[in-house]
Design an enzyme around this catalytic site. Sequence first.
Site, PDB file in Angstrom:
ATOM      1  N   HIS A   1      -7.841   0.756   9.532  1.00  0.00           N
ATOM      2  CA  HIS A   1      -6.829   1.207   8.561  1.00  0.00           C
ATOM      3  C   HIS A   1      -7.048   2.712   8.390  1.00  0.00           C
ATOM      4  O   HIS A   1      -7.931   3.141   7.648  1.00  0.00           O
ATOM      5  CB  HIS A   1      -7.032   0.457   7.234  1.00  0.00           C
ATOM      6  CG  HIS A   1      -6.047   0.811   6.165  1.00  0.00           C
ATOM      7  ND1 HIS A   1      -5.152  -0.106   5.651  1.00  0.00           N
ATOM      8  CD2 HIS A   1      -5.800   1.965   5.504  1.00  0.00           C
ATOM      9  CE1 HIS A   1      -4.409   0.480   4.707  1.00  0.00           C
ATOM     10  NE2 HIS A   1      -4.795   1.749   4.611  1.00  0.00           N
TER      11      HIS A   1
ATOM     12  N   ASP B   1       0.828  -1.207   0.000  1.00  0.00           N
ATOM     13  CA  ASP B   1       0.000   0.000   0.000  1.00  0.00           C
ATOM     14  C   ASP B   1       0.865   1.261   0.000  1.00  0.00           C
ATOM     15  O   ASP B   1       0.504   2.277  -0.591  1.00  0.00           O
ATOM     16  CB  ASP B   1      -0.914  -0.023   1.237  1.00  0.00           C
ATOM     17  CG  ASP B   1      -2.059   0.963   1.138  1.00  0.00           C
ATOM     18  OD1 ASP B   1      -2.300   1.479   0.044  1.00  0.00           O
ATOM     19  OD2 ASP B   1      -2.706   1.221   2.165  1.00  0.00           O
TER      20      ASP B   1
ATOM     21  N   CYS C   1      -1.737  10.209  -0.436  1.00  0.00           N
ATOM     22  CA  CYS C   1      -3.179  10.089  -0.620  1.00  0.00           C
ATOM     23  C   CYS C   1      -3.536  10.671  -1.978  1.00  0.00           C
ATOM     24  O   CYS C   1      -3.354  11.867  -2.200  1.00  0.00           O
ATOM     25  CB  CYS C   1      -3.917  10.826   0.491  1.00  0.00           C
ATOM     26  SG  CYS C   1      -5.684  10.666   0.319  1.00  0.00           S
TER      27      CYS C   1
END
Length: 302
Positions: free
Chosen positions: A207, A16, A240
């Site tokens: 998360h 990730d 992000c």
Amino acid sequence: MSLPKKVKIVEVGPRDGLQNEKETISAEVKIELVNRLSAAGFPNVEAASFVSPKWVPQMATSSEVMHGITRKPGVVYSALVPNMKGFEAALEAGVDEVVIFGAASEAFSQKNINCSIAESIERFAEVAKAAKDHRKRLRAAVSCAFGCPYQGEVPLDAVADVVRRFRELGCDEIDIADTIGVATPGKVRPVMETAIREFHIEGLSGHFHDTYGQALANIYASLQTGISIYHASVAGLGGCPYAKGATGNVATEDVLYMMNGLGIETGIDLDAVAEAGQFISQQLGRKSVSRVGNALAAKRVG
């Protein structure tokens, strides 16, 4: 409610965290990172993603990474698997846990994969069955559980519905994810309590992204509901994509420092993780976004 005495930290940096990096990172560097994290004591490392290299070029070396790592007994090595083609590759690479995913936001599902939430999860039925048939752990991620970049608020009923659907697929663990990092502690409790009503608490994880600097506070609020599994990314790897220039995943070093301060057992060596964070940050040519990691590094130099 008293806080859990012990938590499981799932390290997601190698997958990730690195998947959005523009510069190609060699398989050797990824292998070194996974090995360092395994040695630090993580019970679960998300190491790979068997998606099309056309969509996620950074994960093209996933098979090489899985074959190249030094497997530590007892450590679960996970990989994101979007379809049966990905499952076959994951199986060949010796993945221990298959990770599937779906959004709690209808708008997010339509924008990202052009289908409804129900359709997106139904597509994973074959992968879920294959994982079970091959005795692999099955984990699911519920993205946008606390807010969506397109529709804003996400109803609690929508979160409950997705958790229920994943439970029916036979998932061992379900992640409740703040994909865009908009949650605040007051929002965390109702969402987590909704998930707890649909799935056994021992298999639920938080998360949290740190886009607005709320991740540690949100983890603490989640601990208060009894959730005892958390995802984190070494050095805070992973931007992000929906908030320009913002950080994404919460830094593992920061989470461990907080857990240590609360007297909550993790079984993980913070100093070893901080060193792994400095290692990967140097490879990427930038400073770690982990305040704890940087503070420990400065202390070592001083």
